[in-house]
Design an enzyme around this catalytic site. Structure first.
Site, PDB file in Angstrom:
ATOM      1  N   LEU A 167     -16.269  -3.116  16.700  1.00  0.00           N
ATOM      2  CA  LEU A 167     -15.270  -4.156  16.938  1.00  0.00           C
ATOM      3  C   LEU A 167     -15.711  -5.428  16.224  1.00  0.00           C
ATOM      4  O   LEU A 167     -16.779  -5.964  16.506  1.00  0.00           O
ATOM      5  CB  LEU A 167     -15.128  -4.416  18.435  1.00  0.00           C
ATOM      6  CG  LEU A 167     -14.174  -5.540  18.828  1.00  0.00           C
ATOM      7  CD1 LEU A 167     -12.734  -5.174  18.447  1.00  0.00           C
ATOM      8  CD2 LEU A 167     -14.276  -5.835  20.322  1.00  0.00           C
ATOM      9  N   VAL A 168     -14.897  -5.895  15.289  1.00  0.00           N
ATOM     10  CA  VAL A 168     -15.269  -7.051  14.467  1.00  0.00           C
ATOM     11  C   VAL A 168     -14.960  -8.345  15.222  1.00  0.00           C
ATOM     12  O   VAL A 168     -13.830  -8.581  15.653  1.00  0.00           O
ATOM     13  CB  VAL A 168     -14.530  -7.033  13.117  1.00  0.00           C
ATOM     14  CG1 VAL A 168     -14.929  -8.247  12.284  1.00  0.00           C
ATOM     15  CG2 VAL A 168     -14.850  -5.746  12.357  1.00  0.00           C
ATOM     16  N   LYS A 175      -7.495   5.785  11.768  1.00  0.00           N
ATOM     17  CA  LYS A 175      -8.744   5.577  11.029  1.00  0.00           C
ATOM     18  C   LYS A 175      -9.399   6.900  10.663  1.00  0.00           C
ATOM     19  O   LYS A 175      -9.948   7.043   9.563  1.00  0.00           O
ATOM     20  CB  LYS A 175      -9.706   4.719  11.857  1.00  0.00           C
ATOM     21  CG  LYS A 175      -9.196   3.311  12.138  1.00  0.00           C
ATOM     22  CD  LYS A 175      -8.840   2.589  10.844  1.00  0.00           C
ATOM     23  CE  LYS A 175      -8.236   1.224  11.094  1.00  0.00           C
ATOM     24  NZ  LYS A 175      -7.768   0.557   9.856  1.00  0.00           N
ATOM     25  N   VAL A 212       0.816  -1.219   0.000  1.00  0.00           N
ATOM     26  CA  VAL A 212       0.000   0.000   0.000  1.00  0.00           C
ATOM     27  C   VAL A 212       0.849   1.269   0.000  1.00  0.00           C
ATOM     28  O   VAL A 212       0.354   2.353  -0.301  1.00  0.00           O
ATOM     29  CB  VAL A 212      -0.982   0.039   1.185  1.00  0.00           C
ATOM     30  CG1 VAL A 212      -2.025  -1.049   1.065  1.00  0.00           C
ATOM     31  CG2 VAL A 212      -0.256  -0.045   2.516  1.00  0.00           C
TER      32      VAL A 212
END
Length: 248
Positions: free
Chosen positions: A137-138, A112, A15
């Site tokens: 929160l995943v 973020k 990236v």
């Protein structure tokens, strides 16, 4: 991925290397962007993630076949500021305060916030079709175990999130479904708060801690009193419309 191995092409891209991204997205019609540091978050990661976001969006802008970017951000890009407890509703119009994040050393939230803002600024300048998914929160099968540092980075300041009614979780399969819906629905636009459960009672907080063991450990013989209930401040009406098929 069962049954599509013959159609699957895996490309390796850095990236921080614009040209490698440009090559990877060649002839693509969609990009689902998930920028996370598996090494966790410190202050130096903030600028790197911003640079990565800019490279990804610019590469997509230079790809003629690109129809839409689904940019995966975080609820932490919206919930951190000095007076969050005074807000009744926290929705897609909210942004975390950069200086507050720096003061509290909330590097994940700052990364973020700045990377999403940079992505939006460039996407609008390049007239690129983009939506963002601001997930809680995943959680899900082995998600925290495979991504321990990312999980703990999100949970920095968890006690304050919990007490301010902005601690939310979401199942990984639901996040994936929302990503697909956001791409396929032509009317989808802007940001979407993505969560399927608020954590605002002591019982729910204990259940979350237990699900994250051994990353988080409760005191021995801890007994849930079940008395704490904090006001919910997060709103996801826009997400509900997307799920129902009326995105904006």
């Amino acid at each position: 991925m069962e049954g599509i191995e013959e159609k699957l092409v895996v490309s390796t891209a850095d990236v921080l290397d614009y040209h490698s991204i440009l090559e990877a997205v060649k002839d693509c019609c969609a990009l689902f962007c998930c920028l996370d540091s598996q090494d966790g978050y410190e202050d130096k990661m903030v600028d790197l993630e911003v640079r990565g976001a800019i490279n990804v969006v610019e590469a997509c802008a230079q790809t003629e076949s690109m129809e839409k970017i689904v940019f995966n951000s975080s609820l932490t890009a919206a919930i951190w500021r000095e007076n969050i407890c005074s807000q009744k509703d926290v929705d897609e119009r909210s942004w975390s305060d950069q200086e507050f994040c720096r003061k509290k050393k909330l590097w994940y939230a700052l990364a973020k916030t700045l990377s999403e803002q940079a992505a939006w600024a460039l996407a609008m300048d390049r007239t690129l079709n983009m939506v963002s998914i601001n997930a809680g929160l995943v959680l899900g099968p082995a998600v925290a175990k495979k991504n321990p540092l990312v999980t703990m980075s999100y949970l920095q300041g968890a006690a304050q999130m919990y007490e301010n009614g902005v601690l939310a979780i979401v199942d990984v399969n639901f996040v994936a479904d929302v990503n697909v819906r956001a791409f396929e629905d032509r009317s989808s636009c802007g940001r979407y708060f993505c969560f399927d459960q608020m954590v605002n009672t002591e019982q729910e907080a204990v259940k979350l801690a237990e699900s994250l063991s051994p990353l988080i450990s409760l005191p021995p013989r801890y007994e849930c009193q079940g008395s704490e209930v904090y006001a919910e401040r997060l709103r996801n009406k826009k997400l509900n419309k997307l799920v129902e098929g009326t995105a904006c």
